[in-house]
Design a protein around this motif. Structure first.
Motif, mmCIF file in Angstrom:
data_model
loop_
_atom_site.group_PDB
_atom_site.id
_atom_site.type_symbol
_atom_site.label_atom_id
_atom_site.label_comp_id
_atom_site.label_asym_id
_atom_site.label_seq_id
_atom_site.Cartn_x
_atom_site.Cartn_y
_atom_site.Cartn_z
ATOM 1 N N LEU A 131 28.626 13.704 -4.710
ATOM 2 C CA LEU A 131 28.181 12.415 -4.175
ATOM 3 C C LEU A 131 27.072 11.821 -5.040
ATOM 4 N N ILE A 132 26.161 12.668 -5.496
ATOM 5 C CA ILE A 132 25.082 12.184 -6.362
ATOM 6 C C ILE A 132 25.648 11.665 -7.679
ATOM 7 N N ILE A 133 26.599 12.396 -8.272
ATOM 8 C CA ILE A 133 27.212 11.983 -9.543
ATOM 9 C C ILE A 133 27.957 10.663 -9.379
ATOM 10 N N LEU A 134 28.719 10.514 -8.285
ATOM 11 C CA LEU A 134 29.467 9.276 -8.047
ATOM 12 C C LEU A 134 28.532 8.086 -7.877
ATOM 13 N N ASN A 135 27.429 8.303 -7.173
ATOM 14 C CA ASN A 135 26.471 7.213 -7.006
ATOM 15 C C ASN A 135 25.787 6.867 -8.329
ATOM 16 N N LEU A 136 25.527 7.877 -9.146
ATOM 17 C CA LEU A 136 24.953 7.616 -10.465
ATOM 18 C C LEU A 136 25.934 6.838 -11.339
ATOM 19 N N PHE A 137 27.230 7.139 -11.198
ATOM 20 C CA PHE A 137 28.248 6.402 -11.959
ATOM 21 C C PHE A 137 28.251 4.928 -11.535
ATOM 22 N N MET A 138 28.199 4.680 -10.221
ATOM 23 C CA MET A 138 28.146 3.300 -9.739
ATOM 24 C C MET A 138 26.885 2.605 -10.230
ATOM 25 N N PHE A 139 25.775 3.332 -10.210
ATOM 26 C CA PHE A 139 24.511 2.766 -10.678
ATOM 27 C C PHE A 139 24.604 2.381 -12.151
ATOM 28 N N LYS A 140 25.199 3.250 -12.955
ATOM 29 C CA LYS A 140 25.351 2.957 -14.381
ATOM 30 C C LYS A 140 26.224 1.726 -14.599
ATOM 31 N N SER A 141 27.243 1.549 -13.756
ATOM 32 C CA SER A 141 28.164 0.423 -13.900
ATOM 33 C C SER A 141 27.490 -0.923 -13.626
ATOM 34 N N VAL A 142 26.462 -0.919 -12.770
ATOM 35 C CA VAL A 142 25.819 -2.182 -12.385
ATOM 36 C C VAL A 142 24.357 -2.235 -12.829
ATOM 37 N N LYS A 143 23.948 -1.295 -13.669
ATOM 38 C CA LYS A 143 22.533 -1.146 -14.024
ATOM 39 C C LYS A 143 21.955 -2.411 -14.649
ATOM 40 N N SER A 144 22.705 -3.076 -15.510
ATOM 41 C CA SER A 144 22.179 -4.250 -16.199
ATOM 42 C C SER A 144 21.810 -5.362 -15.225
ATOM 43 N N ARG A 145 22.623 -5.542 -14.189
ATOM 44 C CA ARG A 145 22.316 -6.554 -13.162
ATOM 45 C C ARG A 145 21.263 -6.042 -12.192
ATOM 46 N N LEU A 146 21.303 -4.743 -11.919
ATOM 47 C CA LEU A 146 20.394 -4.162 -10.934
ATOM 48 C C LEU A 146 18.948 -4.194 -11.427
ATOM 49 N N LYS A 147 18.757 -4.108 -12.749
ATOM 50 C CA LYS A 147 17.406 -4.108 -13.303
ATOM 51 C C LYS A 147 16.663 -5.407 -13.006
ATOM 52 N N LYS A 148 17.418 -6.479 -12.767
ATOM 53 C CA LYS A 148 16.789 -7.770 -12.505
ATOM 54 C C LYS A 148 16.235 -7.862 -11.091
ATOM 55 N N ASP A 149 16.631 -6.920 -10.241
ATOM 56 C CA ASP A 149 16.138 -6.908 -8.859
ATOM 57 C C ASP A 149 15.320 -5.628 -8.665
ATOM 58 N N LYS A 150 14.005 -5.737 -8.762
ATOM 59 C CA LYS A 150 13.131 -4.556 -8.765
ATOM 60 C C LYS A 150 13.217 -3.762 -7.466
ATOM 61 N N ILE A 151 13.381 -4.461 -6.326
ATOM 62 C CA ILE A 151 13.406 -3.755 -5.045
ATOM 63 C C ILE A 151 14.679 -2.916 -4.930
ATOM 64 N N LEU A 152 15.832 -3.494 -5.252
ATOM 65 C CA LEU A 152 17.085 -2.738 -5.195
ATOM 66 C C LEU A 152 17.081 -1.594 -6.213
ATOM 67 N N TYR A 153 16.466 -1.837 -7.353
ATOM 68 C CA TYR A 153 16.361 -0.791 -8.374
ATOM 69 C C TYR A 153 15.524 0.373 -7.844
ATOM 70 N N PHE A 154 14.421 0.050 -7.180
ATOM 71 C CA PHE A 154 13.555 1.073 -6.593
ATOM 72 C C PHE A 154 14.274 1.814 -5.462
ATOM 73 N N LEU A 155 15.004 1.079 -4.623
ATOM 74 C CA LEU A 155 15.692 1.690 -3.486
ATOM 75 C C LEU A 155 16.741 2.700 -3.923
ATOM 76 N N PHE A 156 17.324 2.511 -5.094
ATOM 77 C CA PHE A 156 18.321 3.480 -5.561
ATOM 78 C C PHE A 156 17.674 4.842 -5.807
ATOM 79 N N SER A 157 16.480 4.840 -6.385
ATOM 80 C CA SER A 157 15.793 6.122 -6.618
ATOM 81 C C SER A 157 15.442 6.795 -5.295
ATOM 82 N N VAL A 158 15.067 5.999 -4.280
ATOM 83 C CA VAL A 158 14.767 6.557 -2.951
ATOM 84 C C VAL A 158 16.040 7.141 -2.341
ATOM 85 N N LEU A 159 17.153 6.444 -2.532
ATOM 86 C CA LEU A 159 18.436 6.909 -1.991
ATOM 87 C C LEU A 159 18.849 8.224 -2.631
ATOM 88 N N MET A 160 18.642 8.359 -3.930
ATOM 89 C CA MET A 160 18.978 9.606 -4.607
ATOM 90 C C MET A 160 18.089 10.756 -4.126
#
Length: 518
Positions: A131-160
């Motif tokens: 589950l952690i690997i799959l979520n990391l794969f999804m994160f990598k797929s959208v990372k470029s867009r996700l970096k523009k939203d600091k709160i969502l970017y931060f929440l991913f680390s909390v989720l992991m």
């Protein structure tokens, strides 16, 4: 505005620290209690079922001391100094003699609990790792867009971090439980703040005030709880002097917690936009809403499955997080569909193994297949634009004989197949024309409002072709509501498939201009 929010956050942190220090200072002299700590191997993180315990005096007479749950154990209040023996029951029975001669005593009782075999425990951890690997794969797929939203970017680390605490081992100290408690609350409060700021329209101030009022009470409860779990003396002090107030907070939090507040906000958003959704979209959202309802009210609907509570809460936050990422950042793509199915499949495998404690459960496997197929269809209906719609639009645009006809026809097609009321299309002959419309070209296909000279438009999409980053733009005004996933995918699709048409008509327009100039 950002500076003001930082000040508010700093004030909350300072007041919280002062509140905790005040309780700890007043509780320092608390005495006459016994803290029973069951050391239960294989006990689930934050599991409240720690067994039944009774204290007897030297004459084997049961003494009904006031008993309260505390973290992963029990508190017996108003216990005078003397000799006693403790009887504990959790699967088997243990009896321990002890003498209370200090202000308070800590007694540890070892139980095996309901064990997993080593093989089953390893498989549970493998599933968690997957589950952690799959979520990391999804994160990598959208990372470029996700970096523009600091709160969502931060929440991913909390989720992991929350997923990390789903790993099982025979050693799970109190710090794990406290850390998990903190992570869950940080995620929940931050997520609600994000929803209020980015999804709920600012004009609904009554909703914001109502939600923040509920959150204030929940925050006070969680702060009090966190303060008490740092020391049994703190908890004994609260129970002795402020039990009614704490009972009220606990009752409130049990019935109106963070998950239920998010559910209320989701319902408000759905019914607020219902008149803007067609029948097909409503039918597509209903099963998603039903599944979310089951997750939020899992404890209420299935009270006998409390051993699954922690993992169900983790899955709830996973679903909420990625749903918001897809809605806000508009990054859902067809290639993520398989990853989502795998995440759902591994989650169900975890639940089946945890509940049945067998490595093979045919009924659950069959049920998983049917459910995943069904929800795969639902997600496609919600998020993906059908190819035939784009093909029809492309065929109509192919009939355009010049740049102006193309611009008008594309505007008509966008209004026809989306909920957008105002849209303008421009094809540029040169950079001078472009600079009159937009001031800067980003790598992203979406053009930020700050780069559009006409501030009546919310955002734009650039049309590119064969290395030319911007041969035209589509400007969109969405003042009343956010753009839906279906609308976004249609815009991206129509931009991709018509870029060659736009380029051809643009070149014809340039040639005609040169001939006229001659």
């Amino acid at each position: 505005m950002i500076k003001q929010k930082k000040i508010h956050l700093s004030v909350i942190i300072i007041l919280s620290c002062l509140f905790s220090l005040l309780i700890s200072f007043n509780a320092f002299k608390e005495k006459d209690f016994v803290y029973v700590v069951p050391k239960i191997k294989n006990m689930e993180v934050l599991d409240r079922d720690v067994g039944d315990y009774t204290i007897f005096n030297e004459n084997n007479k049961k003494i009904n001391f006031l008993q309260k749950n505390f973290l992963n154990g029990k508190l017996f209040l108003n216990v005078p100094n003397g000799k006693y023996f403790l009887k504990g029951e959790y699967g088997d029975t243990k009896e321990i003699s002890f003498q209370k001669k200090n202000r308070w005593e800590r007694i540890e009782v070892n139980f095996l609990g309901n064990p997993f075999s080593k093989k089953q425990e390893n498989i549970l951890n493998i599933i968690t790792g997957a589950l952690i690997i799959l979520n990391l794969f999804m994160f990598k797929s959208v990372k470029s867009r996700l970096k523009k939203d600091k709160i969502l970017y931060f929440l991913f680390s909390v989720l992991m971090a929350k997923l990390f605490f789903s790993f099982r081992s025979s050693f799970q100290p109190d710090i794990f439980r406290i850390a998990s408690f903190l992570i869950t609350n940080i995620f929940g409060f931050t997520l609600i703040y994000y929803i209020l700021e980015n999804i709920i329209d600012k004009k609904y101030s009554f909703i914001r005030k109502f939600v923040y009022s509920l959150l204030s009470i929940i925050y006070i409860y969680n702060l009090t709880l966190l303060t008490t779990v740092t020391s049994p003396q703190n908890y004994a002090y609260i129970l002795t002097y402020h039990e009614d107030f704490f009972s009220f907070l606990r009752f409130f939090n049990k019935n109106i917690d963070i998950s239920k507040i998010i559910f209320i906000l989701a319902l408000f958003k759905f019914f607020n936009k219902q008149n803007k959704l067609n029948k097909g979209q409503i039918l597509s959202w209903l099963p998603v809403g039903f599944a979310y309802f089951i997750i939020v009210f899992f404890n209420t609907l299935f009270p006998h499955l409390k051993e699954l509570n922690y993992f169900i809460k983790t899955m709830e936050y996973l679903c909420l997080y990625w749903g918001i990422v897809f809605l806000i950042l508009r990054v859902y793509r067809a290639d993520l569909d398989r990853v989502i199915r795998y995440i759902l499949g591994f989650s169900m495998a975890y639940i089946a193994l945890f509940f049945f404690k067998t490595l093979l459960e045919p009924f659950m496997i069959l049920g998983t297949i049917f459910i995943l197929d069904f929800y795969s269809l639902i997600f496609k209906n919600i998020f993906l634009t059908k190819n035939e719609i784009l093909e029809k639009s492309y065929n109509k645009l192919s009939l355009a004989r010049n740049k102006k006809e193309f611009e008008i026809q594309l505007e008509k097609e966008i209004k026809k197949h989306t909920q957008i009321n105002k849209v303008t299309v421009h094809l540029f002959k040169n950079d001078n024309e472009r600079e009159k419309i937009i001031s800067y070209i980003e790598k992203d296909k979406f053009i930020n409002n700050k780069f559009i000279l006409d501030k009546n438009y919310s955002f734009g999409l650039r049309i590119e072709f064969n290395g030319n980053p911007c041969i035209g733009v589509i400007l969109v005004e969405t003042s009343e509501s956010k753009l839906t996933i279906a609308d976004t995918n249609y815009l991206l699709g129509i931009v991709d498939i018509t870029s060659n048409l736009a380029s051809g008509l643009r070149l014809i327009s340039i040639c005609e201009g040169l001939i006229l100039d001659d």
